[in-house]
Every structure is written in structure tokens, then in C-alpha cells.
Design a protein around this motif. Structure first.
Motif, PDB file in Angstrom:
ATOM      1  N   ALA A  51     -20.387 -29.206  20.102  1.00 56.69           N
ATOM      2  CA  ALA A  51     -20.276 -27.754  21.129  1.00 56.69           C
ATOM      3  C   ALA A  51     -21.506 -26.941  21.089  1.00 56.69           C
ATOM      4  O   ALA A  51     -21.584 -25.854  21.260  1.00 56.69           O
ATOM      5  CB  ALA A  51     -19.019 -26.777  20.649  1.00 56.69           C
ATOM      6  N   ARG A  52     -22.673 -27.516  21.112  1.00 61.24           N
ATOM      7  CA  ARG A  52     -23.960 -26.989  20.939  1.00 61.24           C
ATOM      8  C   ARG A  52     -24.691 -27.233  22.183  1.00 61.24           C
ATOM      9  O   ARG A  52     -25.455 -26.400  22.692  1.00 61.24           O
ATOM     10  CB  ARG A  52     -24.995 -27.552  19.931  1.00 61.24           C
ATOM     11  N   GLN A  53     -24.485 -28.144  23.137  1.00 62.14           N
ATOM     12  CA  GLN A  53     -24.878 -28.361  24.262  1.00 62.14           C
ATOM     13  C   GLN A  53     -23.788 -28.702  25.368  1.00 62.14           C
ATOM     14  O   GLN A  53     -22.792 -29.123  25.242  1.00 62.14           O
ATOM     15  CB  GLN A  53     -25.498 -29.755  24.547  1.00 62.14           C
ATOM     16  N   THR A  54     -23.971 -27.813  26.385  1.00 60.21           N
ATOM     17  CA  THR A  54     -23.176 -28.117  27.812  1.00 60.21           C
ATOM     18  C   THR A  54     -23.927 -28.717  28.645  1.00 60.21           C
ATOM     19  O   THR A  54     -25.154 -28.723  28.631  1.00 60.21           O
ATOM     20  CB  THR A  54     -22.834 -26.679  28.272  1.00 60.21           C
ATOM     21  N   LEU A  55     -23.059 -29.814  29.332  1.00 60.93           N
ATOM     22  CA  LEU A  55     -23.685 -30.747  29.912  1.00 60.93           C
ATOM     23  C   LEU A  55     -23.348 -30.781  31.549  1.00 60.93           C
ATOM     24  O   LEU A  55     -22.229 -30.511  31.899  1.00 60.93           O
ATOM     25  CB  LEU A  55     -23.315 -32.212  29.368  1.00 60.93           C
ATOM     26  N   LEU A  56     -24.221 -31.371  32.272  1.00 64.24           N
ATOM     27  CA  LEU A  56     -24.293 -31.662  33.647  1.00 64.24           C
ATOM     28  C   LEU A  56     -24.852 -33.052  34.069  1.00 64.24           C
ATOM     29  O   LEU A  56     -25.744 -33.431  33.389  1.00 64.24           O
ATOM     30  CB  LEU A  56     -24.897 -30.450  34.580  1.00 64.24           C
ATOM     31  N   PHE A  57     -24.151 -33.660  34.847  1.00 58.35           N
ATOM     32  CA  PHE A  57     -24.312 -35.027  35.457  1.00 58.35           C
ATOM     33  C   PHE A  57     -24.514 -34.875  37.076  1.00 58.35           C
ATOM     34  O   PHE A  57     -23.788 -34.048  37.755  1.00 58.35           O
ATOM     35  CB  PHE A  57     -23.127 -35.929  35.074  1.00 58.35           C
ATOM     36  N   VAL A  58     -25.759 -35.108  37.257  1.00 58.01           N
ATOM     37  CA  VAL A  58     -26.219 -34.626  38.719  1.00 58.01           C
ATOM     38  C   VAL A  58     -26.902 -35.906  39.418  1.00 58.01           C
ATOM     39  O   VAL A  58     -27.739 -36.394  38.600  1.00 58.01           O
ATOM     40  CB  VAL A  58     -27.340 -33.529  38.706  1.00 58.01           C
ATOM     41  N   LYS A  59     -26.532 -36.106  40.434  1.00 64.19           N
ATOM     42  CA  LYS A  59     -27.060 -37.393  41.402  1.00 64.19           C
ATOM     43  C   LYS A  59     -27.687 -36.795  42.496  1.00 64.19           C
ATOM     44  O   LYS A  59     -27.081 -36.013  43.411  1.00 64.19           O
ATOM     45  CB  LYS A  59     -25.950 -38.487  41.625  1.00 64.19           C
ATOM     46  N   SER A  60     -28.915 -37.390  42.772  1.00 59.90           N
ATOM     47  CA  SER A  60     -29.771 -36.838  43.963  1.00 59.90           C
ATOM     48  C   SER A  60     -29.401 -37.754  45.250  1.00 59.90           C
ATOM     49  O   SER A  60     -28.912 -38.794  45.268  1.00 59.90           O
ATOM     50  CB  SER A  60     -31.137 -36.964  43.873  1.00 59.90           C
ATOM     51  N   GLY A  78     -13.742 -24.875  30.105  1.00 57.23           N
ATOM     52  CA  GLY A  78     -13.766 -25.675  31.397  1.00 57.23           C
ATOM     53  C   GLY A  78     -14.618 -26.398  31.752  1.00 57.23           C
ATOM     54  O   GLY A  78     -14.763 -27.200  32.818  1.00 57.23           O
ATOM     55  N   VAL A  79     -15.712 -26.627  30.928  1.00 55.62           N
ATOM     56  CA  VAL A  79     -17.005 -27.393  31.146  1.00 55.62           C
ATOM     57  C   VAL A  79     -17.098 -28.286  30.126  1.00 55.62           C
ATOM     58  O   VAL A  79     -16.804 -27.991  28.901  1.00 55.62           O
ATOM     59  CB  VAL A  79     -18.229 -26.693  31.560  1.00 55.62           C
ATOM     60  N   TRP A  80     -17.778 -29.294  30.302  1.00 55.35           N
ATOM     61  CA  TRP A  80     -18.228 -30.536  29.307  1.00 55.35           C
ATOM     62  C   TRP A  80     -19.249 -29.810  28.245  1.00 55.35           C
ATOM     63  O   TRP A  80     -20.256 -29.078  28.637  1.00 55.35           O
ATOM     64  CB  TRP A  80     -19.098 -31.598  29.932  1.00 55.35           C
ATOM     65  N   PHE A  81     -18.848 -30.352  26.977  1.00 56.47           N
ATOM     66  CA  PHE A  81     -20.002 -29.777  25.842  1.00 56.47           C
ATOM     67  C   PHE A  81     -19.918 -31.224  25.032  1.00 56.47           C
ATOM     68  O   PHE A  81     -19.185 -32.254  25.125  1.00 56.47           O
ATOM     69  CB  PHE A  81     -19.193 -28.750  24.853  1.00 56.47           C
ATOM     70  N   ASP A  82     -20.837 -31.315  24.263  1.00 55.00           N
ATOM     71  CA  ASP A  82     -21.207 -32.384  23.314  1.00 55.00           C
ATOM     72  C   ASP A  82     -20.084 -32.197  22.231  1.00 55.00           C
ATOM     73  O   ASP A  82     -19.597 -31.282  22.118  1.00 55.00           O
ATOM     74  CB  ASP A  82     -22.700 -32.589  22.805  1.00 55.00           C
TER      75      ASP A  82
END
Lengths: 823, 248
Positions: A197-206, A190-194
Motif C-alpha cells: 500500500a505504498r504505491q498506487t498504480l495505473l495501467f495505461v495504453k496509448s 477504490g483504486v489499485w495499490f501494491d
């Protein structure tokens, strides 16, 4: 007692006045000191619309607020399936905690959050936002939608699915969401990976602005502490690596790197300088007194800048501190002459010595100030601040040395009558007194000429065109960021179309007109894609057109009954759909004001995208089409259309030419280079004007053209030799090199003045050339210590200043020695 | 706690001897209330323990299953349908997490859930209905789409439910559902499951069933009725055990 005090005060009134001045400046700084780190301050202020857009993006652009986070397994991890599940779990927990912190406007990790599925007001306006309206309401499409719905109903429906099917059986809203979400990353659990599939990714905006580094620092701390906390709770402290990158991280790293380097260098250089001065003067008292005008120079420089600008930039402070390397010359000259000049009389010795060397110090000061005055007249605020700092600091140091230092009678030491017993002085004097070969004079003339020829033949590598070469962020970190951006599929922004107008409606309509042209570019393969605010928020005109194309309630109802006549589906279940379409026919079109206003803006990615692509710009805008070139301060709406996957030759493409009256093409790389070139050309112009003025002043002082040559040649030659040396070492010149060359010119003049102007006053020999030369050598070594320390810095900007000033000072001294030395 | 009357009697006696009448009555009343409160809690604990063991006992026949294939008939009720729809087919479950629901009538369709992947296969209709009888399942049914189960928690709920039931996994069921067991005539047992409302795993908006009732008889699951919060309902009846493998 009273008369004694009065007499004491009268004798030292200047000292007291100086102390009061220092106290006032300290109090002022205490209340008003504001240090800025925003690099855009060093960009030109008076600019075209393109430059305004760039400045806006740097200061307030959405890109500057984005953090990219990757959680990854160590390279030697064997249990990949378990690792993927664990990473996914950590990703979800982290996303939830970052949301709860309330510091981030957007936290995306690929999870389908039910609470964020229905995004108002866009969901309600879906029929007016849908590009394929005609097709969506065709009988074929409706029939197909109901067939799919029927298939889905074979399985139990969740309440959310029930709502969507009842209100939106054509599934227009899910297809809009899919179109708008550009990140199509692979998902696991259910979440993003590269891809690997070694890295799971998040995109965050302040939520904080890009330049608000204090808050960005807090945000980074929140991210790091949450990651560590989660890993601790899950007992995975050594099992998972993580990476946080993005523009705010770079800005913070830059600030940290600059601060750290300045602290180390300041301490190292100051200690070394103090040790050296102690070695030479053999007096702790003198060493401490020399520090006073230097500190006063920095205090005055900072106060002057803040008085004029209201704040001071970090780079201005860094550069200003380097002025110590020049300001130290004044007290060194004074003490060298005071201690080592033989004199019969001891009465008012300090005042007498000062009066005899002051004309030379004054000339050096004037020429240095002229040099820095050139950049204070610049359009570039950052350069102007550097100039103000340098001028006020040097002036303060010089005036203190002239008027206050000689009156420190109670602290001044006895002068050394027995020079021969002063080992340091004797050591240096031996070097200076060594006769110079006649050929050295010839070399001193020929070498700078050869340097000029070399420069002329290497003009292609002369200037630094790449702004990133000045970045203090290490290359490995930039590479990490690049890899992560690539993994997340984030487009590299270089090209964009810029539209400006007085209203958002006008811009949205123009964007829609351009859209067909952009589609042609896409079909031809010139671009791979583009984005625009009109994609998420069509113009009111467009929405009204779509409203007219929507079927009426009765028509839609009849069509549903016909389509579903032989179907197991019952038309009455889709009453919410009929109501929604009917409402869409009557509702007021969605306007941008509500979306863009801070009070009503939501936290969704759609709001974020629109705000990135459409914003109000407050700028000093110079409308080119107007007759009178006055500047106008006005608010202008700006729309950005980023172009992705651009092929070469786009600037010459006929389609771009055809839309040039509606939109300007921004090539970030070319624009940056052009900006740097403007910056540089203006600095060169001021450098040239400053040099001419300096020559005029020297001519006025020497009164003979023949005397001007030995005065001017050291600084001219030093500048040429420094530039040639930098080129030989593989460097290209940046704006910081140019500003430092002004400093080199000042140093060169200082050395040649003190080597060229011996003077006699009355029957007393108040000056010997040997003392002056020794004094010059002490000044040179002091300069080399200060700027040499900077040259060891890892930061490109500080390294540039250090190497340039060190080489320049050395060349200036050698040329002075060879040109003025009598064989 | 098992002898409430003597205890209350003793409390009455002692309070009557020591305190005036009115106060003694008050003390006794308070004592009864305290007793009832404590007793309820203890009985409840006992009741919960009894329920858990009852659930384990109910699911015990399924704990040794490696693979099971059950024929079913299903009646679907939906606000979108004019009339309830009838489906039939088979449900197969393979330990630990492979769930297949094969719909044979009215249209052939296959829902395949394994681990966190959801595959939906639909029937390829080439216009000749007779050809469906001669072609194999793999040729007749093509993969329509593959999805992540994390994006469809309602299907994960389905997988979890059948995993819990068909594998006799009481722990899984109790993790996601409140449950109640009731005996019925003819040796039938009614198991009622209600989705836990504070479950982060299954959001209420995504949950397909608010209430699930399962009827067991003679160690077999007879019917499963799922009712959703929004009026959706499914009545699943298992008509035969087609295949079954137990753990060796």
C-alpha cells in the motif's frame, strides 16, 4: 575577362561539378530525410512464421504501447493512512485527465466506472460468451441467484443494479468481467495499490503504435505534465514521488541516450581530431580542408541509403559517422606526402603526388569496399544499410581526395622543404626511424597464433547470446520496470502458442480444441495459466451451440414462475431477463470482424485483449509445406496464446507435441538467441568470403605469394588479437563487433600497403618509406581519436564499436611496423 | 428593498415630470422589472441563508451525539417484490463514520460500514430455528463478504446521509444534497433532500436515492423515506432510541 573566366572554369570544372553535386544531395536530403528508430529494422526480413510474429509484436504489438505509472509516498512518510487517501485521490484525478486527453485507448486504475460496466456488444452477447451455460440455467443455480438477489434487495438498489438484476439475475455479466480482468490487485479507496500500500498504480495504453516514437514522446509528456500539474494543484509537489515506465519509455530513453552520446562523442572526437591535425600540419587551412572530404563522405553515405531504402536508421547514422575514422586517412595521406615529400619541382606537385600515392590508396579502398560489400549482400536490412553507408561514404572521400582535392590549387599551402624545422613531423619520424629488434618480428607472428589458440579454448564465451546486453537502457531502469510489473501482477511473456490461419473462425475453433489440453497442463502444474482470444470471443460454432442450449421464452417463464411461486420476488420483474435470453437465442453470433475493425473498436479492455491476441499479419510468408519455396506476400490471421508460469521442460512435454500440428510453441528467449545466432553466422560467412576476396586482391597487387604474407598478416593478426583481447576483457562478440572487425581489416590493409609499397617514378623520388610511415601513424592516431571517443561511451553498441576499432587499429599498426620494418 | 411601493412611486413621478407620457410608462415598467429581478436575487440569498441556519438549527440536537442506537421498522417497496417487505431491527451510528444496520426480522443480517470498508454479515442457519435464540450475535452471524466502499458508492451515500443526520453535520449534507425545509403540523419539520446531479462522488447511476424526505419531531428523527430514480422506495420509521451517548 570572359576568356579568363572560361579558363578558370576549365581548370576548376571538377570542383564546380563537385559543388553542384553537393548542392543536389543537400536539396534531396532536405526534402527526403527520414530517420527511423525502430529496432525491428535490424531483425531479419525473410523469416518463418515465428519470426514474423516476433517482428509484428515488436512493431505493432500491444505490449509496446503500455505505460505503467506508480505514485508513491517517499520512504520516510509517517502518516500512512493520509498518504493512502491522498495517493488514491491523485490516482483518480490523473486517470480522469488521461482519459480526457484522448491519446490513450485504455486507462485502468481499478476504479469501477459505472459508464464502463456495461461493455457492448459483449454485454448483449453474455449468454453466448458464458462458458458455464448449462450450469447457469439449472434450477439450482437460478434459485440460488434469486436468493442472493432477494438478500440484496433488502437494501435500496441503484438504477444500475436494478437494470442488472432485471436483465441478468444470474449475474453472468459481473462474473464474466471478474474472470476476464486478470489484474487482481489490492484496492484502497477504490483504486489499485501494491501489496504494501505504498504505491498506487495505473495501467495505461496509448493509441499510437509502438514504433511511433514521436507520438509516444508526446504521450509521455502528457503523463508527466499532468502528474506535475495535479501535484501542484494539490500542493503536494515534494510530498509524492512518481514513476513512469514501460516499453515506450525504454524506446524513448534508448533514442535519447543514443542521440546524446553521439552528439557528445562527435563533438569531442571531432574537436580532438582537429586539434591533433592542426598540431601536426600546423595549418588551419589544411585542417579545414581535411574536414571537407569527411563531410562529403557523410553526405554521400546518407544520400545513398535514402535513395535505396527511402529512410535511414539512427544506428546507421551513428555507425556511418564512425567511418570518418577511416575516411580521414585519404586526405591525411595526401597532405603528408604533399607537404613532407622532398621534391625539386613545384609544378603540378599536387597532381604528381596524388598520382604516385593513388595506386596504394586505391588498393586500400578496394579491399575495404570488398569487406563492406559482404554485409550489403546480407538478408538483414540493418546490416545492408550500414554497408551501403560505409561503401558510398568511403568511395566519396577517396574520389574527392583523388580528383577534386588536388585541384584546389588556390587553397593548397606551400610544401615544407625544410622538414627538419617541422617539429611535429620530426618528432614522429624519430619514433619511426628507431631500429626494431629482430625479436619483434617473431613476436608479431607468434602472438596472433597464441590469440587464435586462446579463442579456440574459450568458444563458450565467444558469442553474445543475450540481446538485452546491447540495450542502452540502464540496468537500474530495467530493474524499476521489473519491480513495477511484478507489483501489477503482469505476467512475464516468454512462452506462447502461435496459431495461423486464413480466417479468425478457424483460429478460434482451433484454440477451443487446444483449450482442454491446456487445462491438463494447468492441472499438472506445467503452466499456471494461459490466455486466448477465444476466452473473450468464442467461435461462431461455439456460440451457435450455446444458442441451442438456451431455454425458450415460455420454458424460462414457466420455470421462473415455479421457482418464485413462494418467493417475495415477482416473476414479471424479470421480463427483461426473459427477453434477453430470447434475443440471444435468435441473434447472429458475435463475429471478430466487428470487434477488430478500427471503425468499430471500442475503448474497453476486452477489445484491447482480443486485438492483442488475434490480429491480421501482413508478411512475407514462406509456406514450408509447399513444394516451390517461393515467397508469398499474404495476409494471415494470427492467434497468440500466452502461457504463464511455465515450468522447465515444456518443450518436451507430450501435450505440446500432441498439439504441434495445430500450434507452434514460441519460446521468446530461445527464438531471440536463435535469431542472433543466425544473424551472427551469416555475418561470419560474409566476413569469411570478404576476407578471401581481399586476399585475392592483395595477391593480384603483390603478384608474389611471399609478398602477400607481410600484406595480409597485419590484418589477420589484428583481427585475432582484437577478438582475444575482447574475450580477456570479459566481452563477448556481438554483430556490432563483427561489423567493426571488417573495418579493422580495412585499416590493417591500409597500413600494410603504405608500409610495403615504396615507389619510384622516373628520376624523382616521389615517395620515401619514412613519409609513408609517418602518414600511417597520423592515420592511426586519427583513428584512435575517433574510435577511442566511442569506446568511452556508456552505450553497449557504441562501446563495442569503439573498443574493437581502437584495439584493432593499434594491433594492425604494430604488426605492420614489426613485420615490415627492416632491422 | 423593503419599501418597493414608495420607490416605484418616485420613479413614476420623476419620469412623468421629465418625459412624455408613453416614455414615462415604459421607464416605469422597466424599473419595476429590474426591481423584481434584483429583489428576487436578494430575497433568494436571504432565503438561502435562512434555510442554512434552519438546517443547522434542525440538526443541532444531534451535534453532541457520540453514539446512538435506534430501533426501526422499515417498509421496502421494489419493482422486484410482489408486496412491500417489512423489516425491523436497529441502526447504530458511532462518530465519526461507523454505521451499522442490523436487520432482525425477517432474516438476520448486518450491514457494517466503517471508514471505506463495507462488511455484510448473514445469518448462519443450521436448520434449527431455536438455536438462533441461544447463540450470540457473533456466532449466529458470519461474515459473508467485505467490500470497498469506493466500489459501492450507493452504500457510501447511505453512510454519508446518516453521518450528516445523526451527527448534526449540516456541511456534509449540503455538500451532497440540495435541501428544503418545511414546517408541518404537530411541531413536525419536513426535510427534503435531493442528490446533487453534478456530484462526481455519487454517480447518478449508482445513487440509491433521488429524493429523501425526513420528518423530525421534538428534536428526534421520526421517519426517513428514500425514493430512487428507478421506483425503489424505503420507508424507515424510528420507533425508539435504544442507546445514546453524548460527547463529554
Amino acid at each position: 575577362m570572359k576568356s579568363l573566366l572560361l579558363s578558370f572554369f576549365k581548370q576548376h570544372k571538377l570542383v564546380y561539378l563537385w559543388l553542384i553535386l553537393c548542392l543536389l544531395m543537400l536539396l534531396y536530403l532536405y526534402g527526403s530525410l527520414r530517420v527511423q528508430s525502430d529496432i525491428s529494422f535490424f531483425l531479419p526480413q525473410d523469416n518463418s512464421e515465428i519470426d514474423s510474429v516476433m517482428q509484428q509484436q515488436l512493431q505493432k504489438g500491444e505490449a509496446g504501447k503500455i505505460f505503467l505509472i506508480a505514485l508513491q509516498t517517499p520512504a520516510d512518510s509517517r502518516q500512512e493512512t493520509t498518504a493512502t487517501q491522498t495517493l488514491a485521490k491523485l490516482n483518480k484525478i490523473l486517470a480522469a485527465r488521461l482519459q480526457q486527453s484522448q491519446q490513450f485507448s485504455l486507462v485502468e486504475n481499478g476504479q469501477v466506472q459505472v459508464s464502463s460496466l456495461i461493455i457492448e456488444p459483449f454485454y448483449r452477447y453474455r449468454y453466448l460468451l458464458n462458458d458455464n451455460q448449462q450450469q447457469s440455467f439449472s434450477n439450482d443455480h437460478l434459485a440460488n441467484s434469486f436468493i442472493q438477489l432477494l438478500q440484496r434487495i433488502e437494501f435500496m438498489l441503484s438504477p444500475m443494479e436494478q437494470k442488472l438484476f432485471a436483465e441478468d439475475p444470474q449475474m453472468i455479466w459481473p462474473s464474466l468481467l471478474k474472470q476476464w480482468q486478470t489484474q487482481q490487485l489490492p484496492k484502497h479507496h477504490g483504486v489499485w495499490f501494491d501489496q504494501q500500500a505504498r504505491q498506487t498504480l495505473l495501467f495505461v495504453k496509448s493509441k499510437a503504435d509502438a514504433y511511433d516514437l514521436e507520438q509516444q514522446y508526446q504521450n509521455l509528456e502528457i503523463i508527466n505534465s499532468n502528474i506535475k500539474q495535479i501535484m501542484l494543484e494539490q500542493q503536494l509537489t515534494n510530498a509524492i514521488d512518481y514513476l513512469v515506465t514501460g516499453a515506450p519509455v525504454f524506446a524513448l530513453e534508448s533514442k535519447k541516450a543514443i542521440s546524446k552520446q553521439i552528439q557528445i562523442i562527435s563533438v569531442l572526437a571531432s574537436c580532438t581530431l582537429m586539434l591533433f591535425l592542426y598540431w601536426f600540419f600546423r595549418s588551419l587551412k589544411i585542417m579545414l580542408i581535411i574536414a571537407v572530404p569527411l563531410a562529403f563522405a557523410i553526405l554521400t553515405g546518407m544520400t545513398a541509403v535514402i535513395l535505396l531504402d527511402g529512410f535511414i536508421h539512427g544506428i546507421s547514422i551513428a555507425f556511418g559517422i564512425t567511418i570518418i575514422g577511416v575516411a580521414v586517412d585519404y586526405p591525411v595521406h595526401f597532405f603528408s606526402h604533399y607537404l613532407f615529400l622532398p621534391s625539386q619541382s613545384t609544378h603540378n606537385r599536387s597532381t604528381t603526388i596524388m598520382q604516385s600515392i593513388w595506386p596504394m590508396m586505391r588498393l586500400g579502398l578496394i579491399t575495404t569496399i570488398i569487406g563492406f560489400s559482404a554485409i550489403t549482400l546480407s538478408d538483414f536490412s540493418g546490416l545492408r544499410q550500414l554497408g551501403i553507408f560505409a561503401i558510398s561514404g568511403l568511395l566519396a572521400a577517396a574520389l574527392f581526395t583523388r580528383w577534386v582535392l588536388p585541384r584546389f590549387k588556390i587553397v593548397l599551402p606551400e610544401h615544407h622543404n625544410t622538414l627538419d624545422n617541422h617539429s611535429a613531423y620530426a618528432f614522429i619520424q624519430k619514433i619511426v626511424q628507431r631500429p626494431a629488434a629482430p625479436s619483434l618480428r617473431l613476436i608479431a607472428i607468434i602472438l596472433p597464433v597464441l590469440a587464435l589458440v586462446y579463442i579456440l579454448f574459450n568458444q563458450t564465451h565467444l558469442w553474445q547470446e543475450d540481446l538485452s546486453a546491447l540495450s542502452p537502457v540502464p540496468q537500474w531502469q530495467k530493474q524499476q520496470d521489473f519491480q513495477l510489473r511484478k507489483a501489477m501482477g503482469l505476467p512475464e511473456l516468454r512462452y506462447a502458442l502461435i496459431l495461423q490461419g486464413q480466417s479468425t473462425e478457424a483460429l478460434l475453433q482451433r484454440s477451443e480444441q487446444i483449450k482442454s489440453q491446456l487445462e491438463k497442463l494447468k492441472q499438472q502444474g506445467i503452466i499456471s495459466g494461459y490466455d486466448m482470444a477465444a476466452r473473450y470471443l468464442p467461435s461462431i460454432k461455439q456460440q451457435q451451440t450455446r444458442q441451442q442450449g438456451l431455454p425458450s421464452s415460455s420454458e424460462l417463464k414457466q420455470r421462473l414462475e415455479t421457482l418464485l411461486d413462494n418467493s417475495p420476488l415477482q416473476p414479471s420483474a424479470f421480463s427483461p431477463f426473459i427477453d434477453a435470453v430470447n434475443n440471444s437465442r435468435q441473434m447472429t453470433p458475435l463475429s471478430s470482424e466487428g470487434i477488430l475493425s478500427d471503425a468499430q473498436s471500442g475503448q474497453s479492455f476486452i477489445h484491447g485483449k482480443i486485438k492483442t491476441l488475434l490480429y491480421l499479419q501482413q508478411s512475407e510468408y514462406r509456406p514450408e509445406h509447399q513444394q516451390a519455396p517461393e515467397q508469398q506476400s499474404l495476409a494471415v490471421w494470427t492467434a497468440i496464446i500466452p502461457l504463464h508460469g511455465v515450468q522447465h521442460g515444456i518443450t518436451d512435454h507430450e501435450i505440446i507435441h500432441s498439439i504441434s500440428n495445430q500450434a507452434s510453441l514460441l519460446d521468446l528467449k530461445t527464438q531471440t538467441q536463435a535469431m542472433l545466432a543466425d544473424y551472427r553466422n551469416e555475418a561470419l560467412l560474409w566476413f569469411f568470403c570478404g576476407s578471401m576476396l581481399i586476399l585475392l586482391v592483395l595477391f593480384a597487387a603483390s603478384r608474389r605469394l611471399i609478398s602477400l604474407l607481410p600484406l595480409a598478416w597485419p590484418f589477420i593478426g589484428a583481427v585475432l588479437l582484437t577478438i582475444a583481447s575482447l574475450l580477456l576483457m570479459g566481452y563477448s562478440l556481438s554483430i556490432f563487433h563483427l561489423v567493426t572487425l571488417l573495418l579493422v581489416a580495412g585499416l590493417g590493409i591500409d597500413y600494410s600497403i603504405f608500409s610495403f609499397f615504396p615507389r619510384q617514378q622516373g628520376n624523382e623520388v616521389t615517395q620515401l618509406p619514412e613519409v609513408a610511415r609517418v602518414s600511417v601513424i597520423i592515420c592511426l592516431i586519427s583513428t584512435l581519436i575517433m574510435f577511442g571517443a566511442l569506446a568511452l561511451s556508456e552505450l553497449p553498441v557504441l562501446k563495442a564499436i569503439g573498443i574493437t576499432a581502437s584495439l584493432g587499429a593499434l594491433y594492425a599498426f604494430l604488426l605492420t611496423l614489426f613485420v615490415t620494418k627492416q632491422a | 428593498m423593503r419599501c418597493p411601493i414608495p420607490i416605484i412611486g418616485i420613479i413614476f413621478m420623476i419620469s412623468g415630470m421629465i418625459f412624455p407620457k408613453r416614455q414615462a410608462l415604459l421607464i416605469a415598467t422597466l424599473s419595476i422589472l429590474c426591481y423584481l429581478f434584483i429583489a428576487q436575487h436578494c430575497f433568494a440569498d436571504n432565503s438561502q441563508d435562512l434555510q442554512t441556519s434552519a438546517l443547522k438549527k434542525l440538526l443541532e440536537p444531534f451535534s453532541s451525539i457520540q453514539y446512538v442506537k435506534l430501533a426501526y421498522e422499515e417498509k421496502r417497496y421494489s419493482v422486484f417484490l410482489k408486496h412491500p417487505r417489512q423489516f425491523s431491527g436497529y441502526i447504530a451510528f458511532t462518530r465519526p463514520d461507523q454505521f451499522i444496520k442490523q436487520i432482525e426480522t425477517p432474516n438476520r443480517k448486518k450491514l457494517h460500514i466503517q471508514s471505506d470498508r463495507l462488511n455484510i454479515y448473514t445469518d448462519q442457519q443450521d436448520g434449527n430455528q431455536n438455536s438462533q435464540k441461544t447463540t450470540s450475535l457473533q456466532k449466529a452471524i458470519s461474515l459473508q463478504k467485505t467490500m470497498s466502499l469506493d466500489d459501492y458508492p450507493q452504500f457510501r451515500q447511505l453512510q454519508t446521509l446518516f453521518a450528516g443526520l445523526l451527527l448534526g453535520d449540516a456541511a456534509t449534507l449540503t455538500q451532497y444534497y440540495h435541501y428544503d425545509i418545511q414546517s408541518l403540523p404537530d411541531e413536525k419539520v419536513l426535510l427534503t433532500l435531493r442528490t446533487r446531479s453534478n456530484d462526481a462522488f455519487i454517480d447518478k447511476q449508482q445513487s440509491i436515492s433521488g429524493k429523501i424526505t425526513i420528518i423530525f419531531q421534538a428534536g428526534e428523527i421520526k421517519t426517513i423515506t428514500m425514493a430512487s430514480f428507478g421506483g425503489e422506495k424505503s420507508e424507515l420509521s424510528f420507533t425508539a432510541v435504544l442507546e445514546k451517548e453524548v460527547i463529554q
